[in-house]
Design a protein around this motif. Structure first.
Motif, PDB file in Angstrom:
ATOM      1  N   ASP A  61      -2.345  -8.304  -3.811  1.00  0.00           N
ATOM      2  CA  ASP A  61      -1.453  -7.791  -4.859  1.00  0.00           C
ATOM      3  C   ASP A  61      -0.045  -7.482  -4.340  1.00  0.00           C
ATOM      4  O   ASP A  61       0.514  -6.422  -4.610  1.00  0.00           O
ATOM      5  N   LEU A  62       0.542  -8.439  -3.647  1.00  0.00           N
ATOM      6  CA  LEU A  62       1.907  -8.269  -3.155  1.00  0.00           C
ATOM      7  C   LEU A  62       2.913  -8.273  -4.307  1.00  0.00           C
ATOM      8  O   LEU A  62       3.901  -7.543  -4.292  1.00  0.00           O
ATOM      9  N   HIS A  63       2.670  -9.104  -5.317  1.00  0.00           N
ATOM     10  CA  HIS A  63       3.533  -9.180  -6.505  1.00  0.00           C
ATOM     11  C   HIS A  63       5.011  -9.353  -6.157  1.00  0.00           C
ATOM     12  O   HIS A  63       5.875  -8.743  -6.795  1.00  0.00           O
ATOM     13  N   GLY A  64       5.297 -10.185  -5.168  1.00  0.00           N
ATOM     14  CA  GLY A  64       6.684 -10.503  -4.865  1.00  0.00           C
ATOM     15  C   GLY A  64       7.522  -9.348  -4.378  1.00  0.00           C
ATOM     16  O   GLY A  64       8.759  -9.421  -4.426  1.00  0.00           O
ATOM     17  N   ASN A  65       6.893  -8.270  -3.886  1.00  0.00           N
ATOM     18  CA  ASN A  65       7.653  -7.106  -3.421  1.00  0.00           C
ATOM     19  C   ASN A  65       8.151  -7.354  -2.001  1.00  0.00           C
ATOM     20  O   ASN A  65       7.609  -6.835  -1.025  1.00  0.00           O
ATOM     21  N   LEU A  66       9.197  -8.142  -1.899  1.00  0.00           N
ATOM     22  CA  LEU A  66       9.767  -8.452  -0.593  1.00  0.00           C
ATOM     23  C   LEU A  66      10.531  -7.257  -0.030  1.00  0.00           C
ATOM     24  O   LEU A  66      10.448  -6.967   1.158  1.00  0.00           O
ATOM     25  N   GLU A  67      11.261  -6.572  -0.869  1.00  0.00           N
ATOM     26  CA  GLU A  67      11.970  -5.368  -0.442  1.00  0.00           C
ATOM     27  C   GLU A  67      11.064  -4.151  -0.609  1.00  0.00           C
ATOM     28  O   GLU A  67      10.113  -4.173  -1.404  1.00  0.00           O
ATOM     29  N   PRO A  68      11.314  -3.074   0.132  1.00  0.00           N
ATOM     30  CA  PRO A  68      10.463  -1.881  -0.006  1.00  0.00           C
ATOM     31  C   PRO A  68      10.424  -1.388  -1.447  1.00  0.00           C
ATOM     32  O   PRO A  68      11.474  -1.170  -2.059  1.00  0.00           O
ATOM     33  N   PRO A  69       9.234  -1.228  -2.021  1.00  0.00           N
ATOM     34  CA  PRO A  69       9.146  -0.735  -3.398  1.00  0.00           C
ATOM     35  C   PRO A  69       9.722   0.676  -3.503  1.00  0.00           C
ATOM     36  O   PRO A  69       9.674   1.459  -2.553  1.00  0.00           O
ATOM     37  N   SER A  70      10.255   1.003  -4.665  1.00  0.00           N
ATOM     38  CA  SER A  70      10.887   2.305  -4.858  1.00  0.00           C
ATOM     39  C   SER A  70       9.907   3.310  -5.445  1.00  0.00           C
ATOM     40  O   SER A  70       8.862   2.948  -5.987  1.00  0.00           O
TER      41      SER A  70
END
Length: 600
Positions: A61-70
């Protein structure tokens, strides 16, 4: 069909074809693999090592979170020795790469696998480019194999095939001049996703990792109910089969080829007894430590499968659940958004070619942000951010504080429902209320967001991260009786075990009594609209997104609405509302989230 772990990338083509699981393919693999494992000798050939530890690194479940999630999407909860908990900032592919590379050091036999939903519902940096950036990042991560998840079908099977095999987007084209998208270096497995016309898997059903005389088979499936959580267009022409039957079928295929060590990658999951990632699932008195759909699946998958990597529920757990023979078997999930990874040690027995399950060890590890960023990932993120910046940095609104997206009723859920009600009234002044599915809200709005836009500014990129699906906001007529039934469907039917509480617009109120069970948890007499009891025989005009309007997320009654009117996309609706109701000097405050009275 075999691969050595973490060698320079090899171009492979995994066609979206009906013949992925034909006997010809099976026969070719059988011929390519020896029926028995050969010995790995050391010390001049005089010493035989019967057991070989194989490292399995996994995430989901990475869901395209390339940058640190907020916000809360970028934190995990850790249980302390004294019983207290603390939160840790986690996630970001620059850090994930560093952690995985460090974990592989000294491991001669290491495999990296994933449990689906690598793409879909992605932040702007990936979603704007149809998730090509995420596939490129996963290639750099040396991902070996993944199952499909339901979000891999957000744009349909044809787009999934493009992500696998490469080629520029059919309408958007190539994003970088002179550069063609190469596709995934790893196989997507879709054993239980069949072409309706041919009855055969649309992608490879299984894959075998091999190094020297050690080989491990992987079978990948998504949840059978994928059509219930994806738009109808996304699963058009596809059939989704039972997870257990499919895995058991292909486990036999692998065994006939002499592959006895088998891992199932399952995009379906469970709900742990604790929200802490390091909770001891198998502690005395904890029962199984996890509940939900994965428990029955795990209990019925053939004992020939040695471990289950799961996902979908975005939870963290490392549990043993007994297989049909009563033997404990490891079942893992690494939360979501790249905040955790799981490190599992599979002890391979060269005598039997199987995993010695009594020796299996596993633990979840935090992707902390106190390690150096992987420079290749930083370059990739910078490249795509440069392309996205002209769109993503545009201000669309202002907020006075964080607007959370978590909880039974969330402040952000209320805000989005209010935005859709306001838009509905633009289309039709007779619009009465709006209903929003919680799964369609992917992140909170944070006051002190990253970048140079300034505190309290909501950018288009942040809005995209919250609502990335491009759903349309539609109007339909429903009766009062249907509205009552819809609210009961939040906690009954397919949603009985894991309620999906709709976010509701201002004016609609009711009581949710969690001390009761099933549909009775919605107190019928408490349902009111603008202070008046809902009239069962009256007709109400309701705004929802097209996914809900089609009966998605276990709300079949919403699919029975009439007098449909299709509006614009939901992100545009949110932008219109923020622009109309906030400014730099008068930012919008978080709604109180007091429309649903919860009794616990």
């Amino acid at each position: 069909m075999s691969a050595t772990s973490h060698q320079p990338h090899r171009r492979r083509t995994y066609a979206l074809i009906a013949g992925a699981a034909t006997l010809a393919t099976v026969g070719a693999l059988a011929a390519a693999l020896p029926a028995t494992a050969s010995s790995d000798k050391h010390g001049g050939g005089h010493h035989f090592n019967r057991y070989q530890d194989v490292q399995l690194l996994s995430f989901n479940d990475l869901h395209g979170n390339l940058e640190p999630p907020s916000g809360s999407s970028g934190r995990v909860t850790e249980l302390q020795a004294d019983g207290t908990t603390k939160t840790i900032d986690a996630g970001g592919v620059e850090y994930l790469a560093t952690h995985l590379r460090k974990a592989r050091e000294g491991q001669k036999y290491s495999i990296t696998a994933a449990g689906g939903d690598m793409v879909g519902a992605s932040p702007l940096i990936s979603g704007l480019f149809h998730d090509e950036p995420t596939i490129e990042a996963l290639n750099k991560l040396d991902l070996d194999v993944t199952s499909v998840g339901n979000h891999e079908f957000d744009e349909g099977a044809r787009e999934l095939a493009r992500l696998q095999n490469g080629g520029c987007h059919p309408t958007a084209g190539c994003y970088v001049e002179g550069k063609k998208f190469q596709g995934a270096d790893f196989p997507y497995l879709a054993a239980n996703v069949l072409d309706e016309k041919t009855g055969k898997p649309i992608l490879k059903p299984y894959w075998v990792w091999k190094k020297k005389d050690v080989k491990v088979g992987f079978i990948g499936v998504t949840l059978e109910d994928t059509p219930g959580v994806v738009s109808a267009e996304g699963v058009k022409g596809l059939k989704f089969k039972d997870e257990v039957e499919t895995i058991n079928k292909y486990a036999k295929v692998l065994q006939r080829q002499g592959v006895k060590s088998i891992v199932a990658l399952i995009h379906e999951g469970g709900f742990p007894a604790s929200g802490s990632y390091n909770y001891d699932c198998d502690a005395p008195g904890a029962g199984s430590g996890v509940s939900g759909p994965i428990v029955d699946i795990a209990k019925n998958i053939t004992p020939s499968v040695d471990a289950l990597v799961t996902g979908h529920t975005h939870n963290a757990y490392v549990c043993t659940i007994p297989d049909p023979s009563g033997k404990p078997r490891m079942v893992t999930s690494a939360a979501s958004f790249g905040r955790l990874y799981t490190d599992t040690t599979l002890t391979y027995d060269r005598f039997t070619g199987d995993i010695a399950r009594t020796s299996v060890k596993s633990a979840n590890h935090v992707v902390t942000r106190d390690v150096p960023k992987a420079p290749d990932m930083t370059r990739l993120i910078d490249q795509w951010n440069t392309l996205a910046a002209p769109i993503g940095n545009r201000a669309i609104g202002y907020i006075s504080a964080d607007i959370p997206s978590s909880g039974i009723e969330s402040p952000l859920g209320d805000l989005i429902a209010d935005a859709q009600l306001a838009y509905g009234k633009e289309l039709d002044p007779e619009t009465d209320l709006a209903l929003m599915n919680p799964g369609g809200i992917r992140a909170p709005l944070t006051f002190a967001a990253k970048g140079a836009e300034g505190d309290g500014v909501v950018t288009y990129a942040e809005g995209f991260t919250v609502q990335p699906f491009s759903n349309t906001v539609n109007l339909q007529d429903i009766t009062g009786t249907q509205l009552i039934q819809i609210l009961k469907e939040q906690v009954s039917g397919t949603n009985a075990a894991a309620p999906k509480v709709l976010q509701i617009s201002s004016g609609l109120t009711y009581t949710l009594d969690l001390t009761k069970s099933g549909a009775d948890r919605v107190v019928t007499d408490s349902i009111k609209l603008n202070g008046e009891a809902v009239n069962p025989t009256a007709t109400y005009r309701v705004a929802t997104n097209n996914f809900l309007a089609g009966g998605g997320d276990g709300f079949p009654t919403l699919g029975q609405g009439t007098n449909d009117l299709v509006g614009t996309d939901d992100l545009t609706v949110l932008e219109k509302y923020l622009t109309a109701n906030s400014s730099a000097t008068n930012p919008i405050a978080p709604p109180a989230a007091n429309r649903i009275t919860v009794v616990q």
